[in-house]
Scaffold this motif. Structure first.
Motif, mmCIF file in Angstrom:
data_model
loop_
_atom_site.group_PDB
_atom_site.id
_atom_site.type_symbol
_atom_site.label_atom_id
_atom_site.label_comp_id
_atom_site.label_asym_id
_atom_site.label_seq_id
_atom_site.Cartn_x
_atom_site.Cartn_y
_atom_site.Cartn_z
ATOM 1 N N SER A 1 0.820 -1.222 0.000
ATOM 2 C CA SER A 1 0.000 0.000 0.000
ATOM 3 C C SER A 1 0.846 1.261 0.000
ATOM 4 N N LEU A 2 1.977 1.209 0.694
ATOM 5 C CA LEU A 2 2.867 2.374 0.774
ATOM 6 C C LEU A 2 3.929 2.374 -0.324
ATOM 7 N N ASN A 3 3.892 1.336 -1.166
ATOM 8 C CA ASN A 3 4.887 1.163 -2.224
ATOM 9 C C ASN A 3 6.310 1.160 -1.651
ATOM 10 N N CYS A 4 6.471 0.405 -0.572
ATOM 11 C CA CYS A 4 7.747 0.303 0.142
ATOM 12 C C CYS A 4 8.232 -1.150 0.048
ATOM 13 N N PRO A 5 9.219 -1.409 -0.782
ATOM 14 C CA PRO A 5 9.627 -2.794 -1.029
ATOM 15 C C PRO A 5 10.421 -3.450 0.100
ATOM 16 N N ALA A 6 11.029 -2.680 0.994
ATOM 17 C CA ALA A 6 11.903 -3.261 2.012
ATOM 18 C C ALA A 6 11.207 -4.291 2.894
ATOM 19 N N LEU B 1 16.253 -4.824 7.675
ATOM 20 C CA LEU B 1 16.862 -5.387 8.878
ATOM 21 C C LEU B 1 15.920 -5.281 10.083
ATOM 22 N N VAL B 2 15.289 -4.122 10.254
ATOM 23 C CA VAL B 2 14.364 -3.930 11.378
ATOM 24 C C VAL B 2 13.193 -4.905 11.278
ATOM 25 N N VAL B 3 12.588 -5.024 10.117
ATOM 26 C CA VAL B 3 11.447 -5.932 9.933
ATOM 27 C C VAL B 3 11.895 -7.382 10.121
ATOM 28 N N PHE B 4 13.038 -7.734 9.588
ATOM 29 C CA PHE B 4 13.561 -9.096 9.714
ATOM 30 C C PHE B 4 13.784 -9.458 11.177
ATOM 31 N N VAL B 5 14.402 -8.573 11.940
ATOM 32 C CA VAL B 5 14.659 -8.830 13.362
ATOM 33 C C VAL B 5 13.334 -8.970 14.118
ATOM 34 N N ALA B 6 12.362 -8.130 13.802
ATOM 35 C CA ALA B 6 11.049 -8.222 14.454
ATOM 36 C C ALA B 6 10.389 -9.570 14.156
ATOM 37 N N LEU B 7 10.466 -10.020 12.921
ATOM 38 C CA LEU B 7 9.880 -11.316 12.556
ATOM 39 C C LEU B 7 10.601 -12.470 13.260
ATOM 40 N N ALA B 8 11.922 -12.403 13.326
ATOM 41 C CA ALA B 8 12.691 -13.452 14.005
ATOM 42 C C ALA B 8 12.361 -13.475 15.499
ATOM 43 N N ALA B 9 12.229 -12.309 16.118
ATOM 44 C CA ALA B 9 11.874 -12.229 17.540
ATOM 45 C C ALA B 9 10.467 -12.795 17.771
ATOM 46 N N ASN B 10 9.553 -12.503 16.855
ATOM 47 C CA ASN B 10 8.194 -13.035 16.958
ATOM 48 C C ASN B 10 8.208 -14.560 16.902
ATOM 49 N N LEU B 11 8.962 -15.127 15.977
ATOM 50 C CA LEU B 11 9.029 -16.589 15.853
ATOM 51 C C LEU B 11 9.652 -17.210 17.102
ATOM 52 N N ALA B 12 10.710 -16.600 17.626
ATOM 53 C CA ALA B 12 11.339 -17.109 18.847
ATOM 54 C C ALA B 12 10.349 -17.069 20.013
ATOM 55 N N LEU B 13 9.588 -15.995 20.108
ATOM 56 C CA LEU B 13 8.576 -15.880 21.167
ATOM 57 C C LEU B 13 7.516 -16.975 21.021
ATOM 58 N N LEU B 14 7.041 -17.197 19.802
ATOM 59 C CA LEU B 14 6.036 -18.238 19.583
ATOM 60 C C LEU B 14 6.541 -19.607 20.023
ATOM 61 N N PHE C 1 16.509 1.028 2.391
ATOM 62 C CA PHE C 1 16.018 -0.324 2.113
ATOM 63 C C PHE C 1 16.676 -1.321 3.066
ATOM 64 N N THR C 2 17.978 -1.218 3.224
ATOM 65 C CA THR C 2 18.726 -2.143 4.075
ATOM 66 C C THR C 2 18.303 -2.014 5.537
ATOM 67 N N ILE C 3 18.215 -0.790 6.025
ATOM 68 C CA ILE C 3 17.842 -0.562 7.429
ATOM 69 C C ILE C 3 16.417 -1.048 7.699
ATOM 70 N N MET D 1 15.628 -11.231 -5.780
ATOM 71 C CA MET D 1 16.448 -10.619 -6.841
ATOM 72 C C MET D 1 15.713 -9.447 -7.493
ATOM 73 N N LEU D 2 14.429 -9.620 -7.758
ATOM 74 C CA LEU D 2 13.646 -8.536 -8.359
ATOM 75 C C LEU D 2 13.565 -7.336 -7.420
ATOM 76 N N LEU D 3 13.403 -7.586 -6.136
ATOM 77 C CA LEU D 3 13.338 -6.490 -5.166
ATOM 78 C C LEU D 3 14.675 -5.764 -5.057
ATOM 79 N N ILE D 4 15.766 -6.515 -5.035
ATOM 80 C CA ILE D 4 17.095 -5.890 -4.959
ATOM 81 C C ILE D 4 17.379 -5.095 -6.220
#
Length: 181
Positions: A81-86, A153-166, A148-150, A131-134
């Motif tokens: 919706s925000l056209n934000c690929p990261a 990284l923030v979203v990835f860490v949040a997802l990993a923390a969520n999975l660890a919590l689950l 994009f990188t930052i 590859m298309l996103l990069i």
């Protein structure tokens, strides 16, 4: 190159679909696979057997995966919706690492285990999405690449923390589902 929001929406929807297909294989195959192979010494070090406390029942697995699906869908929808690929990149990268883990586990145990079949099929498609996103982002300049990188990284860490919590609270989810809370 990503030129329109429609391109990003298509990639987000594709990533989500691949994620859900894989997760359904885990829901369906996990507990029966653990029950069947737990007594076999050959599987003693398999990730499913070693971590079976995180997978106490099919219902618990389904609830955990439902939460992941809602979270991933929300992130992907907002991203498109925000056209934000990261964030699409982060969700797809996280899923790809997860899929690679299934493939490595299958290679080590020399057997198809829960999630490894769909991992083998969906990982190459995820790599294409990454590859298309990069490619679409790096062509827009250094500031965009850094942002994009930052964000990724923030979203990835949040997802990993969520999975660890689950995984950590899986026994409590199980107890709640089965009226033992």
């Amino acid at each position: 190159m990503l030129t329109t929001m429609m391109d990003l929406s298509f990639l987000a929807f594709s990533a989500f679909t691949l994620f859900v297909i894989h997760e359904f294989e885990e829901i369906i195959r996990c507990r029966p696979w653990i029950h069947k192979h737990k007594p076999e010494s050959r599987y003693a070090n398999d990730m499913w057997i070693r971590n079976q406390r995180a997978y106490p029942s099919t219902e618990t697995i389904a609830v955990m995966i439902l939460e992941e699906i809602v979270l991933a869908a929300s992130i992907l929808l907002i991203s498109a919706s925000l056209n934000c690929p990261a964030p699409v990149f982060a969700v797809t990268l996280g899923n790809s690492i997860h899929l690679a883990g299934h493939i490595v586990s299958a290679i080590i145990s020399r057997a198809w285990n829960p999630g490894s079949v769909t991992a083998a099929v969906t990982l190459p498609l995820n790599v294409v999405i990454l590859m298309l996103l990069i490619t679409g982002t790096t062509s827009k300049g250094t500031n965009t690449a850094i942002s994009f990188t930052i964000t990724s990284l923030v979203v990835f860490v949040a997802l990993a923390a969520n999975l660890a919590l689950l995984h950590r609270i899986a026994p409590r989810i199980h107890a709640h589902i089965h009226g033992r809370a």
